[in-house]
Design a protein around this motif. Structure first.
Motif, PDB file in Angstrom:
ATOM      1  N   HIS A 139      50.790  13.046 -65.949  1.00 57.31           N
ATOM      2  CA  HIS A 139      51.618  12.555 -67.041  1.00 57.31           C
ATOM      3  C   HIS A 139      51.468  11.043 -67.074  1.00 57.31           C
ATOM      4  O   HIS A 139      50.401  10.551 -67.396  1.00 57.31           O
ATOM      5  CB  HIS A 139      53.069  13.006 -66.885  1.00 57.31           C
TER       6      HIS A 139
ATOM      7  N   PHE B 247      61.749  16.591 -68.660  1.00 58.75           N
ATOM      8  CA  PHE B 247      62.297  17.269 -67.487  1.00 58.75           C
ATOM      9  C   PHE B 247      63.773  16.996 -67.220  1.00 58.75           C
ATOM     10  O   PHE B 247      64.419  17.758 -66.520  1.00 58.75           O
ATOM     11  CB  PHE B 247      61.447  16.947 -66.253  1.00 58.75           C
TER      12      PHE B 247
ATOM     13  N   THR C 238      58.401  18.650 -61.086  1.00 62.45           N
ATOM     14  CA  THR C 238      57.900  17.353 -61.539  1.00 62.45           C
ATOM     15  C   THR C 238      58.052  16.319 -60.436  1.00 62.45           C
ATOM     16  O   THR C 238      58.985  16.393 -59.631  1.00 62.45           O
ATOM     17  CB  THR C 238      58.622  16.861 -62.819  1.00 62.45           C
TER      18      THR C 238
ATOM     19  N   TRP D 287      59.196  12.929 -60.461  1.00 65.80           N
ATOM     20  CA  TRP D 287      60.000  12.229 -61.459  1.00 65.80           C
ATOM     21  C   TRP D 287      60.320  10.807 -60.993  1.00 65.80           C
ATOM     22  O   TRP D 287      60.799  10.603 -59.883  1.00 65.80           O
ATOM     23  CB  TRP D 287      61.292  13.002 -61.681  1.00 65.80           C
TER      24      TRP D 287
ATOM     25  N   SER E 154      57.972  11.383 -66.003  1.00 66.55           N
ATOM     26  CA  SER E 154      57.250  12.235 -65.065  1.00 66.55           C
ATOM     27  C   SER E 154      55.904  11.604 -64.722  1.00 66.55           C
ATOM     28  O   SER E 154      55.160  11.204 -65.609  1.00 66.55           O
ATOM     29  CB  SER E 154      57.017  13.611 -65.695  1.00 66.55           C
TER      30      SER E 154
ATOM     31  N   ALA F 296      53.366  17.019 -63.212  1.00 69.82           N
ATOM     32  CA  ALA F 296      54.197  18.224 -63.155  1.00 69.82           C
ATOM     33  C   ALA F 296      53.322  19.465 -63.016  1.00 69.82           C
ATOM     34  O   ALA F 296      52.126  19.436 -63.305  1.00 69.82           O
ATOM     35  CB  ALA F 296      55.062  18.330 -64.418  1.00 69.82           C
TER      36      ALA F 296
END
Length: 181
Positions: free
Chosen positions: A76, A128, A163, A165, A172, A175
């Protein structure tokens, strides 16, 4: 007198600039992008029994850890690779394992179980925290193999993804969708 005022203003401006730079460095922690933390944890076996002389195994569960769900990490905000496994231990507890993790380091990174769908690209960066999620703790390192115990009160059937995070920037790093094995 004017010269003294200019110096005072100059020192005042420099002091304010120094404070702003210090706060920005603390908040962004850019040096973490060049610092790697590698973790090499072995696969957990089982928790010790809480009652002396009692067996750690729950009746009807296998004597060895069993992978119940698996996924592959996608990138991501930062390039992220590796696999995720949700493992049931012989005592009936669950652990989330990140294997061969390779991502960027960053400030305030967490490992979350979520109910959000994993989406490719920018569309998946911020989904998320929209639904149900639970933090399994701070990311131990941005590289390697690591385990995160799932609290006993967490119903793993309610979660479909994991994820990495960044709590500081609500984004993110990477994930994985969890698929039953």
């Amino acid at each position: 007198m004017t010269r003294i005022r200019r110096r005072g203003r100059l020192w005042g401006g420099a002091s304010i600039a120094a404070v702003v730079v210090a706060v920005a460095l603390y908040w962004l922690q850019p040096w973490k992008l060049w610092q790697d933390e590698t973790v090499r944890e072995a696969l957990p076996v089982a928790a010790a029994p809480s009652v002396p002389g009692a067996s750690a195994a729950v009746p009807g569960t296998p004597a060895a850890p069993v992978t119940v769900a698996r996924g592959t990490l996608i990138s991501h905000e930062h390039s992220t690779t590796g696999t995720v496994e949700l493992i049931r231990l012989p005592d009936g507890s669950h652990t989330l394992r990140l294997a061969n993790l390779d991502t960027s380091n960053g400030p305030d990174l967490r490992v979350w179980l979520t109910d959000a769908p994993v989406k490719e690209g920018v569309a998946g960066w911020r989904v998320f925290d929209d639904g149900k999620h639970t933090s399994l703790g701070k990311l131990k390192g941005n590289k390697g193999d690591q385990n995160y115990p799932v609290p006993a009160d967490v119903n793993i059937a309610e979660f479909s993804s994991v994820t990495i995070w960044c709590d500081r920037f609500d984004v993110s790093f990477g994930a994985a969708a969890l698929a039953a094995v």
